[in-house]
Design a protein around this motif. Structure first.
Motif, PDB file in Angstrom:
ATOM      1  N   VAL A  18       0.821  -1.220   0.000  1.00 32.87           N
ATOM      2  CA  VAL A  18       0.000   0.000   0.000  1.00 32.87           C
ATOM      3  C   VAL A  18       0.855   1.270   0.000  1.00 32.87           C
ATOM      4  O   VAL A  18       1.030   1.905  -1.036  1.00 32.87           O
ATOM      5  CB  VAL A  18      -1.002  -0.009   1.169  1.00 32.87           C
ATOM      6  N   PHE A  19       1.426   1.625   1.136  1.00 36.60           N
ATOM      7  CA  PHE A  19       2.162   2.884   1.219  1.00 36.60           C
ATOM      8  C   PHE A  19       3.518   2.770   0.535  1.00 36.60           C
ATOM      9  O   PHE A  19       4.294   1.865   0.812  1.00 36.60           O
ATOM     10  CB  PHE A  19       2.301   3.325   2.674  1.00 36.60           C
ATOM     11  N   LEU A  23      -0.217   4.164  -2.533  1.00 38.67           N
ATOM     12  CA  LEU A  23      -0.493   5.443  -1.872  1.00 38.67           C
ATOM     13  C   LEU A  23       0.803   6.103  -1.415  1.00 38.67           C
ATOM     14  O   LEU A  23       1.793   5.426  -1.144  1.00 38.67           O
ATOM     15  CB  LEU A  23      -1.386   5.236  -0.639  1.00 38.67           C
ATOM     16  N   ALA A 113      -4.905  -5.695  -1.225  1.00 43.69           N
ATOM     17  CA  ALA A 113      -3.890  -4.849  -0.604  1.00 43.69           C
ATOM     18  C   ALA A 113      -3.363  -5.583   0.612  1.00 43.69           C
ATOM     19  O   ALA A 113      -4.126  -6.195   1.360  1.00 43.69           O
ATOM     20  CB  ALA A 113      -4.487  -3.511  -0.187  1.00 43.69           C
ATOM     21  N   SER A 115      -0.536  -4.804   3.777  1.00 44.87           N
ATOM     22  CA  SER A 115       0.340  -3.760   4.292  1.00 44.87           C
ATOM     23  C   SER A 115       0.678  -3.939   5.760  1.00 44.87           C
ATOM     24  O   SER A 115      -0.163  -4.349   6.557  1.00 44.87           O
ATOM     25  CB  SER A 115      -0.327  -2.391   4.093  1.00 44.87           C
ATOM     26  N   TYR A 121      -3.839   4.071   9.825  1.00 43.07           N
ATOM     27  CA  TYR A 121      -3.479   4.249   8.415  1.00 43.07           C
ATOM     28  C   TYR A 121      -4.356   3.421   7.482  1.00 43.07           C
ATOM     29  O   TYR A 121      -4.356   3.628   6.262  1.00 43.07           O
ATOM     30  CB  TYR A 121      -1.998   3.935   8.206  1.00 43.07           C
ATOM     31  N   ALA A 122      -5.114   2.494   8.039  1.00 47.07           N
ATOM     32  CA  ALA A 122      -6.048   1.740   7.205  1.00 47.07           C
ATOM     33  C   ALA A 122      -7.236   2.597   6.771  1.00 47.07           C
ATOM     34  O   ALA A 122      -7.902   2.283   5.783  1.00 47.07           O
ATOM     35  CB  ALA A 122      -6.550   0.510   7.957  1.00 47.07           C
ATOM     36  N   ALA A 125      -6.458   4.358   3.496  1.00 45.24           N
ATOM     37  CA  ALA A 125      -6.230   3.287   2.523  1.00 45.24           C
ATOM     38  C   ALA A 125      -7.552   2.713   2.026  1.00 45.24           C
ATOM     39  O   ALA A 125      -7.755   2.522   0.815  1.00 45.24           O
ATOM     40  CB  ALA A 125      -5.365   2.200   3.142  1.00 45.24           C
ATOM     41  N   LYS A 126      -8.460   2.444   2.948  1.00 42.93           N
ATOM     42  CA  LYS A 126      -9.757   1.874   2.551  1.00 42.93           C
ATOM     43  C   LYS A 126     -10.602   2.903   1.785  1.00 42.93           C
ATOM     44  O   LYS A 126     -11.313   2.546   0.836  1.00 42.93           O
ATOM     45  CB  LYS A 126     -10.499   1.393   3.799  1.00 42.93           C
ATOM     46  N   TYR A 135      -8.404  -7.147   1.770  1.00 44.52           N
ATOM     47  CA  TYR A 135      -7.518  -6.220   2.478  1.00 44.52           C
ATOM     48  C   TYR A 135      -6.873  -6.997   3.612  1.00 44.52           C
ATOM     49  O   TYR A 135      -7.585  -7.539   4.472  1.00 44.52           O
ATOM     50  CB  TYR A 135      -8.296  -5.038   3.056  1.00 44.52           C
ATOM     51  N   TRP A 137      -4.455  -6.368   6.558  1.00 46.35           N
ATOM     52  CA  TRP A 137      -3.716  -5.405   7.366  1.00 46.35           C
ATOM     53  C   TRP A 137      -2.968  -6.139   8.472  1.00 46.35           C
ATOM     54  O   TRP A 137      -3.525  -7.018   9.133  1.00 46.35           O
ATOM     55  CB  TRP A 137      -4.649  -4.374   7.981  1.00 46.35           C
TER      56      TRP A 137
END
Length: 214
Positions: A18-19, A23, A113, A115, A121-122, A125-126, A135, A137
């Motif tokens: 993700v990051f 993003l 995703a 991460s 921080y989710a 992202a969501k 997802y 996490w």
């Protein structure tokens, strides 16, 4: 870099970091890092698994402070929460993220995703990635990349065998080599690097590659 395992396997799903991959954070305030610095100032010695703890438990800043055994003044906590809000509000998509995801989904490929992140921080992202198939996490899975369990977890969520999944991200060990050791076809994203069969400088080229070789 070693070649990917199971090159002939048909790709049914793609997992994105993700990051740094899908993003980016526009205004970095690093509130959790500030919290760790505060812990050192209060005489707490850093432990090897501190960062892992913050990413494998569903903790906000207050919960993280409590887990670290910190005494944080209300004014300091308010300042850190403001920094967190500023950072989360600055999160945006890389320009190639949506086109790459759309290309894959239009071709019938499932997209996930995965991460390592602290729970807050989710949220962006969501919001910015609302239509993915899964997802994964770290703070929910209770494990982080490159630990094998997180790759098995995302495969389970996708309902796909490990060798039918490709993964890409900007961290070589977590997003490329770790997945390969678990049977996933791992690739590295290096936006400022040099492309080769295992490294891509953008996500649309990666999606095009997968779809052309599938």
């Amino acid at each position: 870099m070693a070649s990917c395992p199971n090159e002939a396997a048909r790709i049914q799903a793609v997992v994105f970091d993700v990051f740094g991959t899908l993003l980016r954070i526009g205004l970095r305030k690093k509130p959790y890092l500030q919290l760790m610095k505060l812990a050192r100032e209060q005489g707490r010695k850093p432990l090897p698994d501190d960062a892992r703890m913050l990413m494998t438990e569903e903790l906000g800043l207050l919960g993280a402070a409590e887990r670290l055994g910190l005494a944080v003044a209300t004014s300091m906590l308010t300042e850190l929460e403001h920094d967190l809000f500023t950072e989360l509000s600055s999160v945006e998509l890389f320009p190639d993220a949506t086109p790459a995801i759309r290309m894959l989904q239009d071709a019938g490929v499932r997209v996930a995703a995965c991460s390592n992140l602290a729970a807050p921080y989710a949220i962006p992202a969501k919001l910015l990635l609302p239509n993915l198939d899964a997802y994964c996490w770290s703070f929910i899975a209770g494990t982080i990349k490159p630990e094998p369990r997180i790759y098995r977890q995302v495969a389970l969520q996708l309902g796909c065998p490990l060798d039918s999944i490709a993964m890409i991200g900007d961290t070589l060990e977590a997003d490329c080599l770790g997945p390969r050791r678990s049977g996933i076809r791992g690739f590295h994203l290096s936006r400022s690097g040099t492309p080769d069969p295992d490294t891509f400088i953008d996500l649309t080229s990666f999606a095009q590659y997968l779809l052309s070789t599938d």
